[in-house]
Design an enzyme around this catalytic site. Structure first.
Site, PDB file in Angstrom:
ATOM      1  N   ARG A  61      49.597  55.590  47.497  1.00 55.30           N
ATOM      2  CA  ARG A  61      48.359  55.827  48.266  1.00 55.30           C
ATOM      3  C   ARG A  61      47.997  54.619  49.130  1.00 55.30           C
ATOM      4  O   ARG A  61      47.171  54.703  50.032  1.00 55.30           O
ATOM      5  CB  ARG A  61      47.219  56.201  47.314  1.00 55.30           C
ATOM      6  CG  ARG A  61      45.937  56.596  47.989  1.00 55.30           C
ATOM      7  CD  ARG A  61      45.019  57.490  47.149  1.00 55.30           C
ATOM      8  NE  ARG A  61      45.057  57.254  45.730  1.00 55.30           N
ATOM      9  CZ  ARG A  61      44.409  56.261  45.096  1.00 55.30           C
ATOM     10  NH1 ARG A  61      43.665  55.416  45.773  1.00 55.30           N
ATOM     11  NH2 ARG A  61      44.496  56.126  43.785  1.00 55.30           N
ATOM     12  N   TYR A 112      35.737  68.565  70.583  1.00 55.99           N
ATOM     13  CA  TYR A 112      36.440  69.337  69.562  1.00 55.99           C
ATOM     14  C   TYR A 112      35.422  69.840  68.532  1.00 55.99           C
ATOM     15  O   TYR A 112      34.628  69.054  68.004  1.00 55.99           O
ATOM     16  CB  TYR A 112      37.530  68.490  68.905  1.00 55.99           C
ATOM     17  CG  TYR A 112      38.134  69.224  67.735  1.00 55.99           C
ATOM     18  CD1 TYR A 112      38.659  70.499  67.915  1.00 55.99           C
ATOM     19  CD2 TYR A 112      38.129  68.682  66.466  1.00 55.99           C
ATOM     20  CE1 TYR A 112      39.177  71.207  66.850  1.00 55.99           C
ATOM     21  CE2 TYR A 112      38.655  69.383  65.387  1.00 55.99           C
ATOM     22  CZ  TYR A 112      39.168  70.654  65.592  1.00 55.99           C
ATOM     23  OH  TYR A 112      39.672  71.368  64.535  1.00 55.99           O
ATOM     24  N   ASP A 183      38.232  59.711  71.369  1.00 55.75           N
ATOM     25  CA  ASP A 183      39.268  60.621  70.891  1.00 55.75           C
ATOM     26  C   ASP A 183      40.255  60.791  72.043  1.00 55.75           C
ATOM     27  O   ASP A 183      39.930  61.406  73.065  1.00 55.75           O
ATOM     28  CB  ASP A 183      38.634  61.954  70.470  1.00 55.75           C
ATOM     29  CG  ASP A 183      39.664  62.921  69.878  1.00 55.75           C
ATOM     30  OD1 ASP A 183      40.845  62.847  70.270  1.00 55.75           O
ATOM     31  OD2 ASP A 183      39.272  63.757  69.045  1.00 55.75           O
ATOM     32  N   LYS A 208      48.875  67.027  67.648  1.00 55.17           N
ATOM     33  CA  LYS A 208      49.046  67.596  68.999  1.00 55.17           C
ATOM     34  C   LYS A 208      50.215  66.934  69.738  1.00 55.17           C
ATOM     35  O   LYS A 208      51.339  67.035  69.296  1.00 55.17           O
ATOM     36  CB  LYS A 208      47.731  67.459  69.766  1.00 55.17           C
ATOM     37  CG  LYS A 208      46.492  67.855  68.965  1.00 55.17           C
ATOM     38  CD  LYS A 208      46.497  69.326  68.622  1.00 55.17           C
ATOM     39  CE  LYS A 208      45.147  69.820  68.180  1.00 55.17           C
ATOM     40  NZ  LYS A 208      45.002  70.178  66.792  1.00 55.17           N
TER      41      LYS A 208
HETATM   42  N1  PLP Z   1      40.470  65.913  68.158  1.00 54.46           N
HETATM   43  C1  PLP Z   1      40.799  66.850  69.044  1.00 54.46           C
HETATM   44  C2  PLP Z   1      40.530  66.608  70.500  1.00 54.46           C
HETATM   45  C3  PLP Z   1      41.352  68.060  68.628  1.00 54.46           C
HETATM   46  O1  PLP Z   1      41.662  69.009  69.527  1.00 54.46           O
HETATM   47  C4  PLP Z   1      41.569  68.269  67.233  1.00 54.46           C
HETATM   48  C5  PLP Z   1      42.145  69.540  66.743  1.00 54.46           C
HETATM   49  O2  PLP Z   1      42.276  70.503  67.458  1.00 54.46           O
HETATM   50  C6  PLP Z   1      41.199  67.266  66.341  1.00 54.46           C
HETATM   51  C7  PLP Z   1      40.667  66.088  66.833  1.00 54.46           C
HETATM   52  C8  PLP Z   1      41.374  67.443  64.850  1.00 54.46           C
HETATM   53  O3  PLP Z   1      42.699  67.186  64.502  1.00 54.46           O
HETATM   54  P1  PLP Z   1      43.449  67.873  63.253  1.00 54.46           P
HETATM   55  O4  PLP Z   1      43.518  69.344  63.510  1.00 54.46           O
HETATM   56  O5  PLP Z   1      44.775  67.173  63.248  1.00 54.46           O
HETATM   57  O6  PLP Z   1      42.647  67.577  62.030  1.00 54.46           O
END
Ligand code: PLP
Length: 370
Positions: A61, A112, A183, A208
């Site tokens: 971990r 998101y 982000d 992604k």
């Molecule tokens: N940030 C963005 C811009 C996203 O589009 C997403 C998921 O679609 C996330 C964060 C969350 O990521 P995860 O699905 O890997 O938890």
């Protein structure tokens, strides 16, 4: 008798001059084992719940050499220290945990839905107060920075594809004493390096573009602030929101082709955005001029739903950033912002032949319109 190893050229590189390398080189070369005889080219997969005592890791971990390789690579790309997590949301949760009780967070009204959902949940429990802003109104965002602990940004925003004036907003947030988190999932470090623009933290859904094949869930945080990195590291150790070894290995393998995938997908997206703008039935097209996410607004939800169910090549699926083209109507999610148009379809453009992608979209829309 001569030893074959002595035949290596004198200048055989054994160190990695990361600082001088361009980003499309870093995606291939950063985070590799040292160039030494018999080292593997790629960091191997190391499934290990525990390690022999007395070293730095001790327990599964607290670290794993396969994550470390991915962290080295993404850290080099974003220009900071990287920590990986079980998912983008695990990374986001750990960063939002930096906000003290009752402190204020400024965030985009379009972002998101998971990030906004987490903020709403924290607010409902009176952990934080949240102000949602229209990020295209820079003056309003700057005004909202006053008294904020964290200014949370996405640029482009998901799924509205709005851009933030990052240098101006980052400067205003710092003036107000707030930390800035960006982000960077949509832009990727190939296009935008928020830490260079002054942001304090970058978060990624590695799920992604970085991993790129729709077969991994993983997240990451990158920061140049060692103190914050230590706090996040401690929380990750405690919460255990760690990535799997296989996921880290797959993500690193995917990262190696990020630059070529991105170049091809972006070229396809630019072409499709231009063509969609002239297609009967499409009311509005949004594309920020870079990246491979396009939004096409159709007249109503029914038409958009019929379109997304009528294709042969495009897959009706959520998520984005894979080599394969996927699309979905975003308001099919109850949790999507009500100010996103009902007929907005988010297209994640892949690396297929653009003519096949176009033919499929046109045939499906013609069928959907009846
Ligand atoms: N940030 C963005 C811009 C996203 O589009 C997403 C998921 O679609 C996330 C964060 C969350 O990521 P995860 O699905 O890997 O938890």
């Amino acid at each position: 008798m001569s030893d074959l190893r002595d035949d290596r050229p004198a200048d055989d590189p054994t160190s990695t001059p990361h600082a001088a390398w361009r980003r499309s080189t870093l995606v291939v070369a950063a985070g590799r084992p040292p160039h030494e005889p018999d080292q593997p080219l790629n960091t191997p997969l190391t499934p290990a719940a525990t390690f022999v005592a007395g070293g730095e890791r001790e327990y599964g971990r607290y670290g794993n050499p396969t994550w470390t390789a991915f962290e080295d690579a993404l850290g080099a790309l974003e220009g900071g220290r990287c920590l990986t997590f079980a998912s983008g949301m695990a990374a986001i949760g750990c960063v939002l945990d930096l906000v003290g009780h009752g402190e204020r967070v400024v965030a985009p009204r379009h972002a998101y839905q998971g990030s906004l959902g987490m903020l709403a949940d924290l607010e409902a429990r009176e952990r934080v107060s949240v102000e949602l802003v229209d990020v295209t109104d820079t003056a309003a965002v700057v005004a909202a920075c006053e008294d904020a602990a964290i200014v949370w940004l996405e640029s482009p925003t998901n799924p509205a594809l709005e851009l933030v004036d990052l240098p101006v907003v980052i400067a205003a947030a710092h003036e107000a004493g707030a930390r800035v988190v960006v982000d960077n999932t949509f832009a990727t470090p190939l296009v935008q390096r928020p830490l260079e623009l002054g942001a304090d933290l970058v978060v990624h859904s590695v799920t992604k573009y970085l991993s790129g094949h729709s077969d991994v869930l993983m997240g990451a945080v990158v920061t140049a602030d060692e103190e914050v990195a230590d706090v996040l590291r401690l929380r990750r150790d405690l919460y255990g929101a760690i990535p799997g070894t296989l996921e880290s290995w797959l993500a690193l393998r995917g990262l190696r082709t990020l630059a070529v995938r991105h170049e091809r997908a972006q070229a396809n997206a630019i072409e499709l955005a231009a063509r969609l703008a002239d297609l009967d039935g499409v009311v509005e097209v949004r594309h920020p001029g870079f990246g491979a996410v396009v939004a096409a607004v159709l007249a109503d939800a029914d038409l958009a739903d019929r379109w997304t169910r009528s294709t042969q090549l495009w897959v009706h699926a959520t998520s984005l950033g894979g080599v394969e083209s996927t699309f979905e109507r975003r308001r099919r999610w109850r949790t999507e912002s009500p100010t996103i148009p009902e007929g907005l379809v988010r297209l994640s453009v892949g690396i297929e032949d653009v003519e096949d992608l176009w033919d499929d979209l046109v045939t499906a829309l013609t069928a959907a319109r009846g």
